[in-house]
Design an enzyme around this catalytic site. Structure first.
Site, PDB file in Angstrom:
ATOM      1  N   HIS A  18       0.814  -1.231   0.000  1.00 56.46           N
ATOM      2  CA  HIS A  18       0.000   0.000   0.000  1.00 56.46           C
ATOM      3  C   HIS A  18       0.841   1.272   0.000  1.00 56.46           C
ATOM      4  O   HIS A  18       0.309   2.367  -0.190  1.00 56.46           O
ATOM      5  CB  HIS A  18      -0.935   0.037   1.211  1.00 56.46           C
ATOM      6  CG  HIS A  18      -2.020  -0.998   1.170  1.00 56.46           C
ATOM      7  ND1 HIS A  18      -2.847  -1.154   0.087  1.00 56.46           N
ATOM      8  CD2 HIS A  18      -2.393  -1.943   2.082  1.00 56.46           C
ATOM      9  CE1 HIS A  18      -3.702  -2.145   0.326  1.00 56.46           C
ATOM     10  NE2 HIS A  18      -3.440  -2.640   1.525  1.00 56.46           N
TER      11      HIS A  18
ATOM     12  N   ASP B  16      -2.958 -10.411  -2.691  1.00 57.31           N
ATOM     13  CA  ASP B  16      -3.535  -9.895  -1.439  1.00 57.31           C
ATOM     14  C   ASP B  16      -4.975  -9.452  -1.736  1.00 57.31           C
ATOM     15  O   ASP B  16      -5.271  -8.991  -2.835  1.00 57.31           O
ATOM     16  CB  ASP B  16      -2.707  -8.707  -0.947  1.00 57.31           C
ATOM     17  CG  ASP B  16      -3.100  -8.247   0.450  1.00 57.31           C
ATOM     18  OD1 ASP B  16      -2.390  -8.594   1.415  1.00 57.31           O
ATOM     19  OD2 ASP B  16      -4.123  -7.533   0.572  1.00 57.31           O
TER      20      ASP B  16
ATOM     21  N   HIS C 158      -6.538  -6.971  -0.768  1.00 62.80           N
ATOM     22  CA  HIS C 158      -6.613  -5.518  -0.978  1.00 62.80           C
ATOM     23  C   HIS C 158      -5.778  -5.149  -2.202  1.00 62.80           C
ATOM     24  O   HIS C 158      -4.729  -5.760  -2.445  1.00 62.80           O
ATOM     25  CB  HIS C 158      -6.087  -4.774   0.254  1.00 62.80           C
ATOM     26  CG  HIS C 158      -6.802  -5.132   1.521  1.00 62.80           C
ATOM     27  ND1 HIS C 158      -6.325  -6.093   2.395  1.00 62.80           N
ATOM     28  CD2 HIS C 158      -7.969  -4.689   2.035  1.00 62.80           C
ATOM     29  CE1 HIS C 158      -7.172  -6.208   3.412  1.00 62.80           C
ATOM     30  NE2 HIS C 158      -8.177  -5.368   3.220  1.00 62.80           N
TER      31      HIS C 158
ATOM     32  N   ASP D  10      -5.035 -12.733   2.900  1.00 64.93           N
ATOM     33  CA  ASP D  10      -6.296 -12.263   3.494  1.00 64.93           C
ATOM     34  C   ASP D  10      -7.508 -12.488   2.599  1.00 64.93           C
ATOM     35  O   ASP D  10      -8.619 -12.087   2.966  1.00 64.93           O
ATOM     36  CB  ASP D  10      -6.185 -10.782   3.927  1.00 64.93           C
ATOM     37  CG  ASP D  10      -5.408  -9.927   2.955  1.00 64.93           C
ATOM     38  OD1 ASP D  10      -5.126 -10.398   1.836  1.00 64.93           O
ATOM     39  OD2 ASP D  10      -5.082  -8.779   3.311  1.00 64.93           O
TER      40      ASP D  10
HETATM   41 ZN    ZN Z   1      -4.462  -7.074   2.443  1.00 64.25          ZN
END
Ligand code: ZN
Length: 309
Positions: free
Chosen positions: A125, A162, A164, A246
């Site tokens: 991120h 991931d 996200h 995740d």
């Molecule tokens: Zn994540």
């Protein structure tokens, strides 16, 4: 296959407030799983602290300085909404980068076929100029730049599964066709980027968003039809994985229902790609994964697949 795993006790010293999902117990859970005899052949290497010059491969000096300024002498400091620093956080983040760079060196030297870096904090991120989403520096982007600079890699694939979106990695390589960035992720979900039409200026970004409550079939279908095709056309000479776990069905932060076996499957497909054009070179970096059991099982199957080919 010869697989190296990079680790360091300092990764447990990056502290977060009570109840924060990105916590030291994640690595403790993975370590317990790695005690199984299945992992006897895994070569475990202590990661060294990376230099500030490595950070500057993907971030301006100003970003590095702003992180250094935010490191507290004691207790925990909030950098932004959900990103916190403790006294050892900078050393942990630099050691994650040092481990990633050493993993790149090991696969290009032929000492290892592939490697997994079991570090925290995660990195995907972190944008060029912004720490966010538990991340300070974009470790996978730095690893890619290091492979280019130190080993002459010309076509690097970064695959991010991931749950996200890897907004930071997309930000850093938005206009750079030497890197193909491919991501599966839940949408809508934090951080909000990753729509299909975000393709980068040079069409080197492939986003494959998944709706909440998607399962194995949706994931594998998206991976097959969008990501593997793009990788086949790109013919990478090095494959990096932003390996978050995740998207596992037990994870509390998202609603994708993958099984640990799906990570084994995806790893196998990426190893086939690496076998065809990248001399088997794969380096995988831990990103998210917040259910301890889901993380340990999924990362365990991922690492086992790296070892077995
Ligand atoms: Zn994540």
């Amino acid at each position: 296959m010869t697989t190296f795993l990079y680790e360091n006790p300092v990764f447990l010293e990056h502290k977060v407030p009570e109840g924060h999902p990105e916590r030291p117990d994640r690595l403790r859970a993975l370590n317990l799983a790695l005690d199984h005899p299945n992992f006897a052949e895994l070569k475990r290497v202590e990661a060294s602290k990376g230099s500030e010059d490595l950070v500057l491969l993907a971030h301006p000096e100003q970003h590095l300085r702003s992180i250094v300024r935010e490191i507290p002498e004691e207790d925990i400091n909030q950098l932004e909404a959900d990103t916190y620093a403790s006294p050892q956080s900078l050393v942990a983040a630099l050691t994650a980068i040092g481990g990633a760079a050493a993993a790149v060196d090991a696969v290009f030297a032929g000492d290892a076929d592939n490697a997994f870096v079991a570090a925290r904090p995660p990195g995907h991120h972190a944008e060029k100029n912004k720490a966010m989403g538990f991340c300070f520096f974009n470790t996978v982007a730095i690893a890619a730049r290091h492979a280019q600079k130190a080993h002459g890699a010309e076509r690097i694939a970064i695959v991010d599964w991931d749950v996200h979106h890897g907004n930071g990695t997309q930000d850093i390589f938005w206009d750079d066709p030497s890197v193909l960035f491919c991501s599966t992720h839940q949408m809508p979900l934090y951080p909000g980027t990753g729509a299909k039409d975000e393709t980068g200026i040079k069409h080197n970004i492939v986003n494959a968003p998944l709706s909440p409550n998607s399962g194995s079939e949706h994931f594998r279908d998206a991976f097959r039809t969008r990501i593997l095709n793009a990788l086949d056309d790109f013919r990478p000479d090095f494959v990096l994985i932003s390996a978050g776990f995740d998207a596992h069905h037990r994870d509390p932060l998202a609603q994708i229902n993958l099984m640990a076996e799906d990570f084994d499957w995806a790893t196998g497909r990426l190893m086939e790609i690496a076998g065809r054009s990248a001399g088997n070179r794969v380096v995988s970096l831990l990103e998210g994964g917040y259910d301890l059991q889901g993380l340990a099982e999924s990362a365990g199957m991922h690492i086992l697949r790296l070892m077995r080919g």
